[in-house]
Design an enzyme around this catalytic site. Structure first.
Site, mmCIF file in Angstrom:
data_model
loop_
_atom_site.group_PDB
_atom_site.id
_atom_site.type_symbol
_atom_site.label_atom_id
_atom_site.label_comp_id
_atom_site.label_asym_id
_atom_site.label_seq_id
_atom_site.Cartn_x
_atom_site.Cartn_y
_atom_site.Cartn_z
ATOM 1 N N PHE A 310 0.833 -1.198 0.000
ATOM 2 C CA PHE A 310 0.000 0.000 0.000
ATOM 3 C C PHE A 310 0.868 1.248 0.000
ATOM 4 O O PHE A 310 1.822 1.353 0.774
ATOM 5 C CB PHE A 310 -0.882 0.061 1.251
ATOM 6 N N ASP A 311 0.532 2.188 -0.880
ATOM 7 C CA ASP A 311 1.010 3.553 -0.692
ATOM 8 C C ASP A 311 0.236 4.106 0.507
ATOM 9 O O ASP A 311 -0.847 3.622 0.834
ATOM 10 C CB ASP A 311 0.729 4.370 -1.959
ATOM 11 N N LYS A 312 0.787 5.103 1.183
ATOM 12 C CA LYS A 312 0.118 5.597 2.391
ATOM 13 C C LYS A 312 -0.849 6.736 2.097
ATOM 14 O O LYS A 312 -2.060 6.604 2.283
ATOM 15 C CB LYS A 312 1.151 6.065 3.438
ATOM 16 N N THR A 315 -4.341 6.575 0.287
ATOM 17 C CA THR A 315 -4.728 5.163 0.186
ATOM 18 C C THR A 315 -5.183 4.660 1.547
ATOM 19 O O THR A 315 -6.364 4.398 1.772
ATOM 20 C CB THR A 315 -3.554 4.319 -0.348
ATOM 21 N N VAL A 507 -1.440 -1.178 -4.190
ATOM 22 C CA VAL A 507 -2.564 -0.245 -4.108
ATOM 23 C C VAL A 507 -2.001 1.162 -3.960
ATOM 24 O O VAL A 507 -1.280 1.456 -3.002
ATOM 25 C CB VAL A 507 -3.473 -0.566 -2.901
#
Length: 616
Positions: A310-312, A315, A507
């Site tokens: 995951f990108d932060k 997201t 993501v």
């Protein structure tokens, strides 16, 4: 003539069925053999005509299709004067084709439903300020449109005046109405549940979010997965093999009836249709629930994912950060803020927007020679001064020396989970801002669902400092967390996990993370309706709706399982039929065709269950 016959295939099936009924009446009621045989001969000829035409068309392009098998089988039955069998086989084949097409149309109803939701008219402001209903094609970007309670939003736009609650279920899959006020974005095809508003048209027609959804679903439903491509290749070899087996049976047994029965029993109809119908139904379900699969091949890969990166920002977090703390290292604050605002107003990055909101109304200057340092920040010339705005990586890159106090401030803010934005003028640090973003509501629960669905590794990768990402990891219960990562670092990390044998999904927001979205087995974009997200990803979660992610994975797994079920059903039916021919005396051509058509309907109805799939 051929096209006329094929267009009236259903009517031919009806006539054939009526003739079969008359034939049986002639045999059992009137006891007339000539009527019995004559009617069945006519029914056979009428029924086989469209099938033979389709077989001929297939042979012209060097494809031995199911129609070829049935045509040969019917001709064989006709030659051995088994008119009853030949008539019934053709009727059942035509009836099965009709039922198959009808049920298939239901599984493809996602596109039809979406198309029917497309607005056809709009209330457009005319000269003099009045609003008139016009065709949607007459709306241009920048036009002012009036939307009343219960009406569909005709285009993607921005609320100019008024407010109301919007039903966005057909875009995001979210059943609860969303309140819209001035300057909020609205999407074509959504419905204004209450209120009245005027909107400015931003995107129209195919360029709108709704238009892109329809285009994507059409492309996805027309695409083929690896399993479908394999079955296509398999069918090219399988059908000639059945012909060869039928020929060998005739050579060794000298029994034409058994040979033509083998041709009928070997028809791979359910096998050919089982996989695509599952994929179409799954893609249709996703489209109605705010999840866009960009192709059938995406589903099988996604269903086996064991690691999600995951990108932060935008997201796992809201992507709407706010300045929490500002530290000054110089007295010339007004000029520094002017330089900062001048540069940041040219960016749409969430951190830039947070800074501008904090600064408020400050004078700005002309910006020249802007350059972006990937993963670091921005360097620009403003009124003859060199301005560097970014994180500690940028300061180090530009040889900007940090005092002992500044270094302590960096450590303190980083440890408490702040993103750092530092501003240096002519190589000297002037101000540091600590910016915090809030975790999305419900994300922790959604991540738990992903674990239940079998995802082993949930990892956050971020350009923010390690303290920030560690805080997010602890709060959300993630497996691992890595900070201070440039886009190329994320891509390298992703490829290392792939090399280790993991099936990886990424993501992100579809902009800075496009290299990773492309490199992952499955790139998942928090769409928000953005063009970049739709172009770079394999799966789009419309309107950045994170809670659609568990549904997307659950749906992919259910679709893949459904596809395998259909393959087992199709192959199992063929095996049982051929075994029955060898080891029993009740199997015949007409019974075999009836079972085949029933198996086709079984796999279609099995796939249709996916239309109502919900995550468990």
């Amino acid at each position: 003539m051929q096209q006329y016959i094929l267009r009236h295939k259903n009517q031919i099936a009806v006539v054939s069925g009526l003739l079969i009924v008359i034939g049986f009446l002639g045999h059992f009621v009137l006891h007339s053999e000539w009527l019995f045989n004559g009617v069945f001969i006519i029914a056979s000829i009428i029924g086989v005509t469209p099938i033979a035409i389709q077989a001929y068309q297939a042979m012209k392009v060097k494809v031995i299709s199911i129609d070829v098998l049935v045509t040969i089988a019917v001709l064989g039955a006709f030659l051995i004067r088994n008119f009853e069998e030949s008539a019934i086989v053709t009727f059942l084949f035509l009836l099965g084709s009709y039922l198959e097409q009808r049920t298939l149309n239901k599984t493809r109803s996602a596109i039809k439903e979406l198309t029917e939701m497309t607005p056809e008219t709009a209330l457009k402001e005319m000269e003099g300020g009045t609003f008139e209903e016009v065709d949607i094609d007459e709306v241009d970007e920048g036009d002012l449109l009036l939307v009343k309670t219960g009406a569909k939003i005709p285009v993607d736009g921005t609320v100019f005046e008024g407010q109301g609650h919007m039903n966005e279920a057909n875009i995001t899959g979210e059943s609860f109405p969303v309140k819209k006020v001035v300057d909020d974005e609205v999407f074509a095809g959504t419905i204004l549940d209450n209120g009245t508003m005027k909107i400015v048209a931003n995107k129209i027609g195919e360029d709108s979010t709704f238009g892109k959804i329809i285009e994507l679903v059409e492309e996805a439903q027309d695409s083929k997965s690896e399993a479908e491509r394999f079955i296509d290749r398999f069918s090219r070899w399988y059908t000639p093999l059945v012909l060869l087996v039928g020929l060998l049976v005739w050579i060794f047994t000298q029994n034409v009836e058994i040979a033509v029965t083998v041709l009928v029993l070997g028809c791979p109809g359910a096998l050919v249709i089982g996989v695509p119908v599952s994929n179409v139904a799954g893609i249709g379900n996703g489209a109605k629930n705010g999840v866009l699969f960009k192709g059938s091949e995406v589903i099988s890969d996604f269903s086996n994912v064991d690691t999600i990166l995951f990108d932060k920002t935008g997201t796992l977090t809201e992507g709407n950060p706010q300045v929490a703390e500002t530290i000054y290292y110089d007295d010339d604050i007004e000029n520094t803020f002017s330089y900062l605002a001048s540069v940041e107003r040219e960016s749409d990055h969430p951190l830039a927007l947070a800074i501008l909101e904090e600064l408020g109304d400050v004078p700005v200057k002309e910006v020249t020679e802007t350059s972006v340092v990937k993963g670091g920040g921005i360097v620009a010339q403003v009124a003859g001064r060199q301005i560097a705005i970014g994180n500690p990586f940028l300061m180090e890159e530009k040889d900007i020396i940090l005092s002992d106090k500044a270094q302590l401030d960096v450590q303190r803010l980083a440890d408490s989970g702040h993103s750092l934005v530092m501003t240096a003028v002519d190589g000297e640090l002037k101000v540091m801002m600590g910016i915090r973003d809030q975790v999305r509501d419900g994300v922790k629960n959604d991540l738990t669902k992903l674990k239940v669905l079998g995802v082993k590794n949930l990892i956050v990768l971020s350009g923010d400092n390690q303290g920030t990402v560690d805080l997010v990891k602890r709060e959300l219960g993630l497996t691992e967390a890595y900070g201070s990562m440039l886009p190329e670092d994320k891509q390298r990390f992703l490829k290392d996990r792939q090399t280790a044998g993991e099936i990886v999904a990424f993501v992100g927001d579809g902009v800075n993370d496009s290299p990773s979205l492309v490199s992952a087995e499955i790139g998942i974009a928090m769409g928000g309706g953005t063009d970049v997200a739709i172009e770079t990803s394999d799966v789009v979660l419309m309107n950045s709706n994170f809670n659609r992610l568990p549904h997307a994975l659950s749906l992919a797994q259910a679709t893949y399982a459904n596809m395998r079920q259909n393959i087992v059903i199709a192959i199992g039916v063929v095996i049982v039929l051929l075994a029955s021919l060898l080891f029993s005396d009740w199997m015949s051509m007409s019974i075999g065709m009836l079972v085949h058509e029933a198996s086709i309907l079984v796999v279609i109805f099995n796939a249709m269950r996916l239309r109502g799939h919900k995550e468990k």
